[in-house]
Design a protein around this motif. Structure first.
Motif, PDB file in Angstrom:
ATOM      1  N   LEU A  49       0.830  -1.209   0.000  1.00 34.63           N
ATOM      2  CA  LEU A  49       0.000   0.000   0.000  1.00 34.63           C
ATOM      3  C   LEU A  49       0.858   1.251   0.000  1.00 34.63           C
ATOM      4  O   LEU A  49       0.611   2.180  -0.782  1.00 34.63           O
ATOM      5  N   ILE A  50       1.876   1.294   0.839  1.00 39.51           N
ATOM      6  CA  ILE A  50       2.716   2.484   0.924  1.00 39.51           C
ATOM      7  C   ILE A  50       3.503   2.670  -0.370  1.00 39.51           C
ATOM      8  O   ILE A  50       3.726   3.807  -0.818  1.00 39.51           O
ATOM      9  N   SER A  51       3.916   1.583  -0.996  1.00 41.12           N
ATOM     10  CA  SER A  51       4.575   1.693  -2.308  1.00 41.12           C
ATOM     11  C   SER A  51       3.637   2.336  -3.316  1.00 41.12           C
ATOM     12  O   SER A  51       4.053   3.190  -4.123  1.00 41.12           O
ATOM     13  N   ARG A  52       2.373   1.967  -3.252  1.00 41.89           N
ATOM     14  CA  ARG A  52       1.387   2.569  -4.154  1.00 41.89           C
ATOM     15  C   ARG A  52       1.163   4.032  -3.817  1.00 41.89           C
ATOM     16  O   ARG A  52       1.035   4.876  -4.713  1.00 41.89           O
ATOM     17  N   VAL A  53       1.109   4.353  -2.516  1.00 38.83           N
ATOM     18  CA  VAL A  53       0.933   5.745  -2.083  1.00 38.83           C
ATOM     19  C   VAL A  53       2.083   6.603  -2.600  1.00 38.83           C
ATOM     20  O   VAL A  53       1.875   7.686  -3.174  1.00 38.83           O
ATOM     21  N   LYS A  54       3.306   6.121  -2.422  1.00 37.05           N
ATOM     22  CA  LYS A  54       4.469   6.897  -2.859  1.00 37.05           C
ATOM     23  C   LYS A  54       4.502   7.039  -4.375  1.00 37.05           C
ATOM     24  O   LYS A  54       4.823   8.120  -4.902  1.00 37.05           O
ATOM     25  N   GLU A  55       4.187   5.955  -5.075  1.00 40.53           N
ATOM     26  CA  GLU A  55       4.171   6.018  -6.543  1.00 40.53           C
ATOM     27  C   GLU A  55       3.124   7.017  -7.034  1.00 40.53           C
ATOM     28  O   GLU A  55       3.380   7.800  -7.965  1.00 40.53           O
ATOM     29  N   THR A  56       1.954   7.016  -6.405  1.00 39.72           N
ATOM     30  CA  THR A  56       0.898   7.956  -6.780  1.00 39.72           C
ATOM     31  C   THR A  56       1.346   9.391  -6.549  1.00 39.72           C
ATOM     32  O   THR A  56       1.152  10.268  -7.403  1.00 39.72           O
ATOM     33  N   LEU A  57       1.974   9.638  -5.410  1.00 37.99           N
ATOM     34  CA  LEU A  57       2.444  10.993  -5.101  1.00 37.99           C
ATOM     35  C   LEU A  57       3.548  11.420  -6.062  1.00 37.99           C
ATOM     36  O   LEU A  57       3.559  12.578  -6.517  1.00 37.99           O
ATOM     37  N   ARG A  58       4.467  10.524  -6.378  1.00 34.14           N
ATOM     38  CA  ARG A  58       5.536  10.882  -7.324  1.00 34.14           C
ATOM     39  C   ARG A  58       4.954  11.247  -8.682  1.00 34.14           C
ATOM     40  O   ARG A  58       5.360  12.253  -9.298  1.00 34.14           O
ATOM     41  N   ASP A  59       4.016  10.447  -9.156  1.00 29.79           N
ATOM     42  CA  ASP A  59       3.410  10.719 -10.466  1.00 29.79           C
ATOM     43  C   ASP A  59       2.686  12.060 -10.463  1.00 29.79           C
ATOM     44  O   ASP A  59       2.789  12.834 -11.438  1.00 29.79           O
ATOM     45  N   GLU A  60       1.953  12.348  -9.393  1.00 28.88           N
ATOM     46  CA  GLU A  60       1.204  13.600  -9.325  1.00 28.88           C
ATOM     47  C   GLU A  60       2.137  14.802  -9.215  1.00 28.88           C
ATOM     48  O   GLU A  60       1.905  15.840  -9.847  1.00 28.88           O
ATOM     49  N   LEU A  61       3.185  14.687  -8.412  1.00 30.52           N
ATOM     50  CA  LEU A  61       4.138  15.796  -8.283  1.00 30.52           C
ATOM     51  C   LEU A  61       4.808  16.091  -9.625  1.00 30.52           C
ATOM     52  O   LEU A  61       4.983  17.262 -10.004  1.00 30.52           O
TER      53      LEU A  61
END
Length: 513
Positions: A337-349
């Motif tokens: 889940l946290i890997s997905r959270v970080k990936e989502t944030l990186r993509d959005e940033l």
């Protein structure tokens, strides 16, 4: 009782203040304390003034209003004079609706004064009954610029990412249009909050916090038990939909108080059977803690970027790139889940801030990083993008008007012309823009230095760059200065005071800054 109190007024010391001085002070009290002007007609207030100064005649509301108008005119005249002395000004703006269901538009100004201190002022808080279309907002902004004599000197306007605000920015080509850092960051975090497992935990966390906050008994029990358990003396936090960082803070605080919250929810004497179902499972507690930790650095960035008293726009891309590389980097310890959270944030940033594009490298926030002694090495950019930023700064330096460079006033002029004064005595002395920029880049970075203090001390050495720095470092990173006005005006424009005139609202808010 009041009649008998008058006997003691003769023992009070004489009051040298004139009636006009007291009238001015009274008007200032009405403004700063957000009290209605009708207070001067209240019997208890009149008695108080009679007790303090028997010779003073309490003025009417009309007189108080006249003094407020006078103070506004004087303050506006002073501000206009101060603005005239600035080479450039940055604006923030936002629109909002009061508790009395009236729409307002706020505009704030930010500039660096001659002594290199940052100045922030509210220009206007005007009623806007017309539709908040981009065209109407653009007209209001242009009118504000003209009213305060800022035409041709506005370097940028910061606002949220609403479509009407974006359109208004495009319709104002005389200055740069910049999105609010905090609002953009909120848009980046929103997809994380929409991940099903995160959304479920957030919903359950809100119910737990609401359960405690809506019960005085539960709140009192929470406070007493955490003392026994030696937990931090912190209350639970209810998040606000428009402030994503409040959601992170809610989770963080709930995890911090997990022991006492669990203890109370499992106690049948305090919690009914139906409410015991509010308690999170171990897996949900783990999700809450992991998400709160993953968003911790973003919350810190949000809180630190809201200030309008120090340079902030130069920190936008060092923060964004720092988040991408460090805070949101992959780790073998991360759950799925946290890997997905970080990936989502990186993509959005990357999508919203575009930190590695050529156009971004030449933008105002990145150029201000080059002008900030803390970040001028631009370590967050590739060598190619660094050159783009340098080229952009050189172009701005070319636009600086030619002017005679005078020596520091603190230095006494020599009484005798030095021998061979035309010789070049210092290898770092700038002879043109390129040399000046090279000399500036050779100066060591100061990671903890204040860029405004540094430029105040070195403006004589790098006069052209200093001119650009004074222009750009005033640009705020967020539109929070305008948003802060909302809470002020919320105390002034209420349902109980819905007849207060729009002009008076504008003047009172102007005078409180």
């Amino acid at each position: 009782m009041w009649q008998s109190n008058r006997r003691y007024t003769r023992f009070l010391p004489p009051r040298p203040s004139s009636s006009e001085t007291i009238n001015q002070a009274l008007a200032n009290f009405v403004v700063q304390a957000y009290v209605p002007m009708k207070i001067v007609e209240h019997e208890s207030f009149r008695h108080l003034m009679q007790l303090l100064n028997p010779q003073y005649e309490v003025p009417s509301r009309t007189t108080v209003r006249a003094r407020i108008d006078q103070q506004y005119d004087d303050a506006k005249k002073s501000l206009l004079s101060s603005l005239q002395g600035s080479t450039s000004v940055a604006l923030t703006t936002d629109s909002w609706t009061s508790n009395a269901t009236e729409a307002y538009l706020t505009v704030t100004a930010h500039y660096i004064k001659e002594d290199w201190s940052m100045e922030s002022r509210i220009l206007m808080t005007r009623a806007m009954p017309e539709r908040h279309t981009g065209e109407n907002l653009a007209i209001r902004l242009k009118d504000c610029v003209d009213e305060f004599g800022l035409k041709g000197r506005v370097v940028a306007c910061v606002h949220d990412n609403a479509r009407n605000m974006d359109l208004a920015g495009r319709l104002c080509p005389d200055w740069q249009d910049l999105p609010c850092f905090d609002h953009t960051l909120q848009l980046c975090v929103k997809p994380v909050m929409d991940i099903p497992s995160v959304a479920d935990v957030m919903s359950r966390a809100r119910k737990i916090v609401g359960h405690f906050r809506h019960s005085t008994t539960m709140t009192a029990e929470l406070r007493s038990r955490r003392v026994v358990m030696q937990l931090p003396d912190h209350d639970l936090i209810q998040d606000v939909p428009t402030r994503w960082n409040s959601s992170q803070m809610m989770l963080q605080r709930l995890v911090e108080q997990r022991r006492v919250v669990t203890d109370i929810l499992l106690n049948p004497r305090l919690t009914g059977k139906r409410d015991r179902g509010l308690l999170l499972t171990d897996a949900e507690w783990e999700i809450a803690g992991d998400v709160a930790s993953a968003l911790q650095d973003l919350t810190e960035a949000t809180n630190n970027m809201c200030s309008d008293t120090h340079v902030s726009s130069s920190e936008i891309y060092p923060v964004v790139c720092g988040l991408l590389i460090n805070s949101l980097g992959c780790s073998s310890d991360d759950s799925a889940l946290i890997s997905r959270v970080k990936e989502t944030l990186r993509d959005e940033l990357k999508r919203r801030f575009r930190p590695y594009e050529s156009e971004t490298a030449a933008s105002i926030p990145v150029v201000t990083s080059l002008l900030d002694i803390r970040y001028k090495r631009l370590n967050f950019l590739t060598p190619e993008l660094k050159n783009k930023t340098r080229t952009a700064l050189e172009g701005m330096m070319e636009e600086v008007p030619l002017r005679v460079h005078t020596r520091d006033d603190s230095q006494q002029p020599p009484t005798k012309r030095p021998r061979f004064s035309f010789l070049i005595t210092s290898p770092t002395e700038a002879t043109n823009h390129e040399d000046e920029l090279d000399a500036y880049m050779r100066v060591n970075c100061e990671s903890d230095g204040d860029p405004l203090v540094w430029w105040c001390e070195h403006r004589q050495r790098f006069p052209t760059i200093a001119h650009v720095a004074q222009k750009l470092l005033s640009v705020p990173s967020t539109s929070v200065p305008s948003e802060r006005v909302f809470s002020k005006t919320g105390r002034l424009v209420t349902k109980a005071r819905n007849r207060i005139s729009h002009k008076l609202v504008d003047k009172v808010i102007f005078l409180t800054k």
